[in-house]
Write a protein that holds these residues in place. Structure first.
Motif, short mmCIF file in Angstrom:
data_model
loop_
_atom_site.label_atom_id
_atom_site.label_comp_id
_atom_site.label_asym_id
_atom_site.label_seq_id
_atom_site.Cartn_x
_atom_site.Cartn_y
_atom_site.Cartn_z
N PRO A 1 -3.40 3.87 16.65
CA PRO A 1 -2.77 3.43 15.41
C PRO A 1 -1.83 2.27 15.67
CG PRO A 1 -2.76 5.82 15.54
CD PRO A 1 -3.22 5.32 16.89
N GLN B 1 0.85 -1.19 0.00
CA GLN B 1 0.00 0.00 0.00
C GLN B 1 0.88 1.24 0.00
OE1 GLN B 1 -2.50 -1.54 3.57
NE2 GLN B 1 -3.85 -0.12 2.49
N ARG C 1 -6.93 -0.31 7.98
CA ARG C 1 -5.85 -0.46 7.01
C ARG C 1 -6.11 0.33 5.73
NH1 ARG C 1 -1.03 -3.27 8.21
NH2 ARG C 1 -0.98 -3.91 6.04
N ASP C 2 -7.36 0.74 5.56
CA ASP C 2 -7.72 1.52 4.37
C ASP C 2 -8.08 2.95 4.74
OD1 ASP C 2 -8.03 1.72 1.61
OD2 ASP C 2 -10.20 1.38 1.74
N GLY C 3 -7.56 3.41 5.89
CA GLY C 3 -7.75 4.80 6.28
C GLY C 3 -8.82 5.03 7.32
N ARG D 1 7.25 4.04 3.41
CA ARG D 1 7.45 4.53 4.78
C ARG D 1 8.88 4.35 5.21
NH1 ARG D 1 7.05 3.39 10.37
NH2 ARG D 1 7.46 1.18 10.00
N ASP E 1 -2.93 -3.79 13.41
CA ASP E 1 -1.91 -4.75 12.98
C ASP E 1 -1.80 -5.92 13.94
OD1 ASP E 1 -0.68 -3.53 10.52
OD2 ASP E 1 -0.41 -1.87 11.90
N GLY F 1 2.28 4.70 0.67
CA GLY F 1 1.98 5.62 1.76
C GLY F 1 1.82 4.96 3.11
N ARG F 2 1.64 3.63 3.14
CA ARG F 2 1.47 2.94 4.41
C ARG F 2 2.52 1.86 4.63
NH1 ARG F 2 -2.61 1.59 8.29
NH2 ARG F 2 -1.99 -0.35 9.31
N SER F 3 2.78 1.07 3.59
CA SER F 3 3.62 -0.12 3.73
C SER F 3 5.10 0.23 3.83
CB SER F 3 3.41 -1.07 2.55
OG SER F 3 2.09 -1.55 2.50
#
Length: 290
Positions: free
Chosen positions: A187, A43, A241-243, A81, A191, A45-47
């Protein structure tokens, strides 16, 4: 790299392998994309970007110290990231050992704390020593070849008993992490929940899935293991995980134990969050979030 991946990441991985080849030369036996890239769940911006290098023999410390600054974000900017890179000897990669066994570990990125360890002795045990065996198990199944032979040939899987033990260590580590006071979104809590789902799926089916896919698989197949509260927690974690808004920190700690215990991953005789030894606090950014 014929597999689908964003162009900036594709260029970065090509450049990373080129740098590793310049530094390691004939000692470099293979390079593999792991984690979300390996599992086709990256993803932007996230991964993180997870990479494993395999070298022929023990890595000279001077060579290792040359490799690290060449791959730091400041020298080779990571489009994700951050980069989490681990170097293994070929003998360790092929052994199926549950031990960490790495030569170098490097964390670096615009949104990741810099960290380097030259061998497991420099890795605080409170940060978890189970990651490496589990990572190599995922690499065996789904490592994306950047250089060298197929990942399944270069990296051995864990024995079933070792896999179960490391999964249990990982679940206990997540459950024992300190959480902030109050019912506020946390946050990273998603996970922990989805990591437990992925462990359940792996032990049940023999296949590693991305975290979101594993959460959905548990909802579809776990039957009586999933009551309304657990289903809500998993659904909220998938949405995060999708915002979406992450679960509050106390929800994973209280609800996630139920399916873990029913599947036998965590024994009822072990107190919640216990590892069987004195609990140690861990730093919140001490290790990867897959």
């Amino acid at each position: 790299m014929s597999w689908s991946t964003p162009e900036p990441l594709r260029r970065y991985l090509s450049d990373l392998v080129a740098v590793a080849d310049e530094v390691l030369g004939t000692e470099l036996c293979g390079a593999y994309a792991a984690g979300s890239v390996g599992l086709a769940a990256y993803q932007p911006g996230r991964s993180d970007v997870d990479v494993a290098l395999v070298c022929a023999g023990p890595l000279d410390h001077g060579v290792a110290e040359e490799l690290v600054p060449r791959l730091r974000h400041e020298a080779l900017p990571c489009p994700a990231r951050g980069l989490e890179l681990v170097v293994y000897r070929q003998a360790v990669a092929r052994s199926g050992s549950p031990e960490p066994g790495f030569e170098v570990e490097l964390n670096t990125g615009a949104r990741m704390d810099f960290r380097v360890s030259y061998g497991p002795a420099q890795r605080p045990s409170a940060d978890g020593l189970f990651w490496y065996g589990l990572d190599r198990s995922i690499l065996h199944q789904s490592g994306r070849v950047l250089l060298g032979p197929p990942a399944a040939d270069a990296i051995a899987d864990l024995a079933p008993d070792d896999l179960r033990r490391l999964v249990l260590d990982a679940l206990r580590w997540w459950l024992a992490r300190p959480v902030p006071a109050g019912e506020v979104p946390a946050p990273g809590a998603e996970d922990a929940v989805l990591g437990a789902c992925r462990s359940w799926v792996r032990l049940r089916t023999g296949v590693w899935l991305p975290k979101v896919a594993a959460g959905r698989r548990l909802l579809d197949e776990a039957g009586p293991l999933v009551d309304a509260d657990t289903a809500d927690l998993v659904q909220r974690s998938v949405a995060a995980r999708d915002g979406g808004v992450p679960p509050t920190p106390r929800l994973p700690a209280t609800r996630a134990r139920r399916p873990c215990r029913r599947t036998g991953l965590i024994s009822p005789s072990v107190p919640p969050g216990s590892t069987g030894r004195r609990r140690r606090r861990t730093q919140p950014n001490s290790r990867r979030v897959r």
